[in-house]
Design a protein around this motif. Structure first.
Motif, PDB file in Angstrom:
ATOM      1  N   ALA A   1      17.415   4.234 -41.419  1.00 49.36           N
ATOM      2  CA  ALA A   1      18.138   3.887 -42.604  1.00 49.36           C
ATOM      3  C   ALA A   1      17.832   2.647 -43.146  1.00 49.36           C
ATOM      4  N   LEU A   2      17.727   1.372 -42.342  1.00 50.99           N
ATOM      5  CA  LEU A   2      17.357   0.127 -42.824  1.00 50.99           C
ATOM      6  C   LEU A   2      15.991   0.300 -43.077  1.00 50.99           C
ATOM      7  N   HIS A   3      15.094   0.972 -42.520  1.00 56.71           N
ATOM      8  CA  HIS A   3      14.168   0.844 -42.887  1.00 56.71           C
ATOM      9  C   HIS A   3      13.657   1.444 -44.183  1.00 56.71           C
ATOM     10  N   ARG A   4      14.377   2.501 -44.482  1.00 57.99           N
ATOM     11  CA  ARG A   4      14.150   3.268 -45.946  1.00 57.99           C
ATOM     12  C   ARG A   4      14.591   2.556 -46.935  1.00 57.99           C
ATOM     13  N   ASP A   5      15.471   1.693 -46.645  1.00 62.24           N
ATOM     14  CA  ASP A   5      16.462   0.812 -47.714  1.00 62.24           C
ATOM     15  C   ASP A   5      16.228  -0.715 -47.374  1.00 62.24           C
ATOM     16  N   PRO A   6      15.102  -1.345 -47.568  1.00 57.60           N
ATOM     17  CA  PRO A   6      14.833  -2.544 -47.113  1.00 57.60           C
ATOM     18  C   PRO A   6      15.650  -3.632 -48.251  1.00 57.60           C
ATOM     19  N   GLU A   7      16.317  -4.610 -47.740  1.00 59.64           N
ATOM     20  CA  GLU A   7      16.804  -5.696 -48.395  1.00 59.64           C
ATOM     21  C   GLU A   7      16.135  -7.077 -47.765  1.00 59.64           C
ATOM     22  N   THR A   8      15.980  -7.965 -48.947  1.00 58.93           N
ATOM     23  CA  THR A   8      15.199  -9.102 -48.547  1.00 58.93           C
ATOM     24  C   THR A   8      16.358 -10.412 -48.203  1.00 58.93           C
ATOM     25  N   SER A   9      16.140 -11.338 -47.904  1.00 57.23           N
ATOM     26  CA  SER A   9      16.737 -12.248 -47.405  1.00 57.23           C
ATOM     27  C   SER A   9      18.094 -12.938 -48.418  1.00 57.23           C
ATOM     28  N   TRP A  10      19.286 -12.840 -47.739  1.00 63.55           N
ATOM     29  CA  TRP A  10      20.397 -13.333 -48.347  1.00 63.55           C
ATOM     30  C   TRP A  10      21.042 -12.026 -49.277  1.00 63.55           C
ATOM     31  N   ALA A  11      20.296 -10.890 -49.254  1.00 67.21           N
ATOM     32  CA  ALA A  11      20.790  -9.829 -50.117  1.00 67.21           C
ATOM     33  C   ALA A  11      20.835  -8.518 -49.320  1.00 67.21           C
ATOM     34  N   GLU A  12      21.112  -8.667 -47.924  1.00 68.73           N
ATOM     35  CA  GLU A  12      21.228  -7.597 -46.923  1.00 68.73           C
ATOM     36  C   GLU A  12      22.472  -7.081 -46.812  1.00 68.73           C
ATOM     37  N   HIS A  13      23.221  -6.698 -48.064  1.00 67.80           N
ATOM     38  CA  HIS A  13      24.591  -6.284 -48.239  1.00 67.80           C
ATOM     39  C   HIS A  13      24.817  -5.000 -47.406  1.00 67.80           C
ATOM     40  N   ARG A  14      24.008  -3.954 -47.889  1.00 68.85           N
ATOM     41  CA  ARG A  14      24.120  -2.639 -47.065  1.00 68.85           C
ATOM     42  C   ARG A  14      23.735  -2.670 -45.699  1.00 68.85           C
ATOM     43  N   ALA A  15      22.997  -3.463 -45.099  1.00 70.07           N
ATOM     44  CA  ALA A  15      22.641  -3.451 -43.896  1.00 70.07           C
ATOM     45  C   ALA A  15      23.608  -4.112 -42.957  1.00 70.07           C
ATOM     46  N   ALA A  16      24.112  -5.208 -43.550  1.00 74.81           N
ATOM     47  CA  ALA A  16      25.157  -5.822 -42.957  1.00 74.81           C
ATOM     48  C   ALA A  16      26.531  -4.765 -42.773  1.00 74.81           C
ATOM     49  N   ALA A  17      26.709  -4.337 -43.760  1.00 72.23           N
ATOM     50  CA  ALA A  17      27.978  -3.131 -43.796  1.00 72.23           C
ATOM     51  C   ALA A  17      27.473  -2.105 -42.890  1.00 72.23           C
ATOM     52  N   LEU A  18      26.446  -1.609 -42.761  1.00 74.23           N
ATOM     53  CA  LEU A  18      26.230  -0.553 -41.907  1.00 74.23           C
ATOM     54  C   LEU A  18      26.336  -1.047 -40.468  1.00 74.23           C
ATOM     55  N   LEU A  19      25.781  -2.145 -40.270  1.00 76.78           N
ATOM     56  CA  LEU A  19      25.585  -2.401 -38.557  1.00 76.78           C
ATOM     57  C   LEU A  19      27.298  -2.847 -38.415  1.00 76.78           C
ATOM     58  N   SER A  20      27.909  -3.618 -39.281  1.00 74.62           N
ATOM     59  CA  SER A  20      29.045  -4.084 -38.673  1.00 74.62           C
ATOM     60  C   SER A  20      30.191  -2.860 -38.927  1.00 74.62           C
ATOM     61  N   GLY A  21      29.975  -1.849 -39.691  1.00 79.64           N
ATOM     62  CA  GLY A  21      30.587  -0.528 -39.346  1.00 79.64           C
ATOM     63  C   GLY A  21      30.674   0.109 -38.225  1.00 79.64           C
ATOM     64  N   GLU A  22      29.416   0.196 -37.909  1.00 77.06           N
ATOM     65  CA  GLU A  22      29.079   1.057 -36.691  1.00 77.06           C
ATOM     66  C   GLU A  22      29.926  -0.112 -35.313  1.00 77.06           C
ATOM     67  N   LEU A  23      29.897  -1.340 -35.314  1.00 73.16           N
ATOM     68  CA  LEU A  23      30.529  -1.993 -34.492  1.00 73.16           C
ATOM     69  C   LEU A  23      31.975  -1.580 -34.522  1.00 73.16           C
ATOM     70  N   GLU A  24      32.623  -1.849 -35.495  1.00 72.51           N
ATOM     71  CA  GLU A  24      33.997  -1.677 -36.050  1.00 72.51           C
ATOM     72  C   GLU A  24      34.533  -0.431 -35.465  1.00 72.51           C
ATOM     73  N   ARG A  25      33.718   0.906 -35.784  1.00 72.47           N
ATOM     74  CA  ARG A  25      34.282   1.861 -35.197  1.00 72.47           C
ATOM     75  C   ARG A  25      34.234   2.003 -33.688  1.00 72.47           C
ATOM     76  N   ALA A  26      33.301   1.211 -33.016  1.00 67.54           N
ATOM     77  CA  ALA A  26      33.467   1.245 -31.740  1.00 67.54           C
ATOM     78  C   ALA A  26      34.425   0.267 -30.978  1.00 67.54           C
ATOM     79  N   GLY A  27      35.241  -0.235 -31.794  1.00 61.96           N
ATOM     80  CA  GLY A  27      36.268  -1.157 -31.148  1.00 61.96           C
ATOM     81  C   GLY A  27      36.056  -2.647 -31.333  1.00 61.96           C
ATOM     82  N   PHE A  28      35.046  -2.959 -31.906  1.00 58.29           N
ATOM     83  CA  PHE A  28      34.636  -4.466 -32.008  1.00 58.29           C
ATOM     84  C   PHE A  28      35.560  -5.090 -32.884  1.00 58.29           C
ATOM     85  N   ARG A  29      36.046  -6.384 -32.730  1.00 55.18           N
ATOM     86  CA  ARG A  29      36.716  -7.245 -33.922  1.00 55.18           C
ATOM     87  C   ARG A  29      35.444  -8.018 -34.866  1.00 55.18           C
TER      88      ARG A  29
END
Length: 398
Positions: free
Chosen positions: A29-57
């Motif tokens: 998903a990250l590969h299909r939707d590349p975002e350049t430096s300082w603009a990685e909003h969707r990537a950060a949301a995707l990754l942090s969301g996976e961690l949050e759902r697994a119980g990370f703060r």
């Protein structure tokens, strides 16, 4: 104790395998939707969301960076381990450096460790680090204290070699401008001070300097402004210069030499030199053979054999260097294509979504998680890793 450790490794392997399809989904998903430096909003949301759902703060926007985050789990006492994720892409090339795989492996390692331990002994951080390709998110995170108290900072990087650590130089960019005086080249030529001629002389001076630079150091420059018209003596010209040094100390000495060269050229041409730093300084990577050895042993179970880097070969620069000079750090290269290839190319971008890349990402996730478990569970490993870091620091400053 050994039975316990081996049981942890086996459980980690099972947990990575159980999440394999989802981890690959995230990476692609990250590969299909590349975002350049300082603009990685969707990537950060995707990754942090996976961690949050697994119980990370999860803390978002750390270090004042909108696309940075820190996810944490554990009982909060004792050792602290950070798993690093990069996810910025290259303009026009997408994930031609394979950061989608770095993100997938870091995510997989973090989730597998939480699955394995439940309540992690100590603190496990999953750190989202934006803008490695241009800007240096880790530099800001270091300054903000994200890595304070961390006993090991761990990541892997896809490449064209199977190396246990990364020979990465220190780097900086300088803008060198020369101020002259405009004039008409035929009407009043003696009234002019040619700023472009000064810049060209500076390039020639750098060419002479480059012949005596030590291994790992070099300067590469471009003309970023050279005048406005051919019938006007340029009153301003500037170049942008990328500098690298085998060590951070060597880089600082090179910066000082370029400043001296610019002042000398200005004196010789009657112009005025202006030298400014552009962006952050990336420090050299300080390898830690304790962590590299653990990762090498763990990934060998997946059939990947890592070796020491080829002497005298450097593979660019990265802001992981700024982390590695402060805490024990891991940054191996694991090949997703042959040594006749190169990253930052369309071929590498395609390889970062291929079957070999999937195998490497999952093997690296498992090895990262097992290395993190070693640090969390064994105080002797932590102490030895810190000792090796201090030894290298002392040797470099001697």
């Amino acid at each position: 104790m050994q039975d316990t450790v081996e049981a942890v490794y086996a459980t980690v392997a099972g947990n990575v395998a159980a999440r394999a399809d989802r981890l690959w989904d995230v990476s692609t998903a990250l590969h299909r939707d590349p975002e350049t430096s300082w603009a990685e909003h969707r990537a950060a949301a995707l990754l942090s969301g996976e961690l949050e759902r697994a119980g990370f703060r999860v803390d978002h926007g750390v270090a004042g960076l909108p696309t940075a985050f820190v996810a944490r789990t554990g009982d909060g006492d004792g050792p602290r381990v950070a798993l690093l994720m990069e996810y910025d892409a290259l303009p026009g090339l997408g994930h031609a450096c394979g950061h989608n795989l770095i993100a997938g492996a870091g995510l997989g390692a973090a989730l597998a460790l939480r699955d394995t331990f439940g309540e992690v002994p100590g603190t496990l951080l999953a750190v989202g680090t934006p803008a490695e390709e241009g800007g240096g998110g880790k530099v800001n995170e270091v300054a903000a204290g994200v890595f304070d108290g961390v006993d090991a900072a761990l990541m892997f990087h896809p490449g064209v070699y199977d190396w246990s650590w990364a020979p990465l130089t220190a780097s900086a960019q300088l803008r060198v401008g020369f101020h002259g005086r405009a004039a008409h080249p035929t009407g009043n030529p003696t009234e002019g001070i040619d700023a472009l001629a000064a810049l060209i002389q500076f390039f020639n001076t750098i060419a002479v300097l480059s012949r005596r630079l030590p291994s790992g150091s070099h300067v590469q420059g471009i003309v970023s402004q050279g005048g406005k018209a051919t019938n006007i003596v340029p009153d301003y010209a500037e170049g942008l210069f990328g500098l690298r040094g085998g060590t951070t100390g060597a880089l600082h000495r090179l910066v000082a030499e370029l400043r001296s060269c610019a002042e000398g050229v200005a004196l010789a041409t009657g112009s005025r030199a202006e030298v400014t730093q552009v962006g952050e300084v990336y420090e050299h990577f300080r390898p830690n053979d304790v962590l590299a050895g653990r990762f090498t042993d763990h990934i060998a179970r997946s059939g990947i054999e890592l070796t020491q880097p080829t002497a005298g070969v450097y593979l660019g620069s990265s802001d992981i260097g700024n982390v590695s000079t402060r805490v024990p750090a891991l940054h191996p290269f694991v090949a997703i294509m042959g040594a006749d290839g190169s990253d930052h190319t369309p071929d590498f971008a395609r390889a970062a979504a291929g079957e070999r890349a999937r195998r490497v990402m999952l093997a690296s996730a498992e090895a990262l998680a097992c290395t993190a478990a070693d640090v969390l569970m064994d105080s002797a490993i932590r102490e030895e890793a810190w000792s090796r870091l201090r030894e290298r620091e002392k040797a470099e400053t001697a």
